[in-house]
Design a protein around this motif. Structure first.
Motif, PDB file in Angstrom:
ATOM      1  N   UNK A 198      41.075  39.133  40.793  1.00  0.00           N
ATOM      2  CA  UNK A 198      41.737  40.059  39.880  1.00  0.00           C
ATOM      3  C   UNK A 198      40.997  40.232  38.562  1.00  0.00           C
ATOM      4  N   UNK A 199      40.084  39.312  38.240  1.00  0.00           N
ATOM      5  CA  UNK A 199      39.296  39.402  37.009  1.00  0.00           C
ATOM      6  C   UNK A 199      38.047  38.558  37.178  1.00  0.00           C
TER       7      UNK A 199
ATOM      8  N   UNK B 167      35.877  42.183  41.438  1.00  0.00           N
ATOM      9  CA  UNK B 167      37.312  42.449  41.357  1.00  0.00           C
ATOM     10  C   UNK B 167      37.718  43.245  42.590  1.00  0.00           C
ATOM     11  N   UNK B 168      38.775  42.797  43.249  1.00  0.00           N
ATOM     12  CA  UNK B 168      39.253  43.435  44.475  1.00  0.00           C
ATOM     13  C   UNK B 168      38.775  42.750  45.738  1.00  0.00           C
ATOM     14  N   UNK B 169      37.758  41.901  45.623  1.00  0.00           N
ATOM     15  CA  UNK B 169      37.233  41.199  46.799  1.00  0.00           C
ATOM     16  C   UNK B 169      38.241  40.171  47.288  1.00  0.00           C
TER      17      UNK B 169
ATOM     18  N   UNK C 278      33.304  32.673  35.367  1.00  0.00           N
ATOM     19  CA  UNK C 278      34.636  32.395  35.891  1.00  0.00           C
ATOM     20  C   UNK C 278      35.200  33.630  36.581  1.00  0.00           C
ATOM     21  N   UNK C 279      36.263  33.401  37.358  1.00  0.00           N
ATOM     22  CA  UNK C 279      36.983  34.510  37.983  1.00  0.00           C
ATOM     23  C   UNK C 279      38.409  34.066  38.274  1.00  0.00           C
ATOM     24  N   UNK C 280      39.308  35.048  38.379  1.00  0.00           N
ATOM     25  CA  UNK C 280      40.716  34.796  38.657  1.00  0.00           C
ATOM     26  C   UNK C 280      41.053  35.306  40.046  1.00  0.00           C
ATOM     27  N   UNK C 281      41.954  34.592  40.721  1.00  0.00           N
ATOM     28  CA  UNK C 281      42.374  34.965  42.072  1.00  0.00           C
ATOM     29  C   UNK C 281      43.894  34.989  42.131  1.00  0.00           C
TER      30      UNK C 281
ATOM     31  N   UNK D 201      35.986  43.696  52.277  1.00  0.00           N
ATOM     32  CA  UNK D 201      35.710  44.216  50.935  1.00  0.00           C
ATOM     33  C   UNK D 201      34.365  43.673  50.484  1.00  0.00           C
ATOM     34  N   UNK D 202      33.391  44.540  50.496  1.00  0.00           N
ATOM     35  CA  UNK D 202      32.056  44.137  50.033  1.00  0.00           C
ATOM     36  C   UNK D 202      31.433  45.282  49.263  1.00  0.00           C
TER      37      UNK D 202
END
Length: 190
Positions: free
Chosen positions: A121-122, A161-163, A127-130, A188-189
């Protein structure tokens, strides 16, 4: 073909693990034995604990009602509680609020690991959010984080984002999650 089979097996395992997600707030009786887990967050009056099977509970701390003890049984305080600590918690339910009545700091060896399947989502520089059925997770990455996507290896640039991703992460001393393995799932790639 071997890699695809392995990826599908991991996805199937993650689906089985994530399907029966427990409620975040215990609901039985006035006194609830919450068990043991790892502190992931702390505010001025609350702390959050990650228990096994993706149960995450936020506890309210009430002065005069919540007691703290260290691993040796000596009195401790809320100020001594920090993210990353292993704790045993006894609590009571008061409507939608779970109030900690007893908190014991515990010794531990290996830090917990989680396997999360969800959607990115970010994304930041490291870093990244799931968003997952078990909740929202924030992961950091480092030079040792490994990446895979259908057909071969990947890099952090492939985490978009969206993966849809499958993340194996380890809790760090500060309560944060460090992604050890990130699989970008089919569908989703970029």
């Amino acid at each position: 073909m071997k890699t695809l089979t392995r990826t599908l097996m991991i996805v199937a395992l993650a689906s089985l693990l994530l399907a029966p997600v427990a409620s975040a707030a215990p609901t039985s009786g006035p006194q609830v034995r919450a068990g043991r887990g790892f502190v992931t967050a702390k505010t001025d009056t609350t702390f959050t604990v990650f228990f096994t099977k993706f149960v995450i509970v936020t506890f309210q701390v009430n002065e005069g009602e919540t007691t703290f003890t260290d691993a040796d049984g000596n009195p401790a305080t809320f100020a001594d509680l920090t993210p990353g600590m292993k704790v045993g918690v006894r609590a009571r339910q008061d409507g939608a609020t779970v109030i900690a009545t007893e908190v014991r700091f515990m010794r531990f060896g290996m830090r917990p690991r989680i396997l999360v399947r969800g959607e990115v989502t970010a994304k930041g520089d490291t870093s990244f959010d799931v968003h997952a059925p078990a909740g929202d997770f924030h992961f950091t990455v480092d030079g040792d984080t490994r990446y895979r996507k259908p057909g071969g290896s990947a890099t952090f640039a492939d985490v978009t984002v969206g993966a849809k991703v499958l993340v194996l992460a380890a809790m760090q001393a500060d309560g944060s999650w460090l992604a050890k393995h990130v699989g970008i799932l089919p569908g989703h790639q970029h």
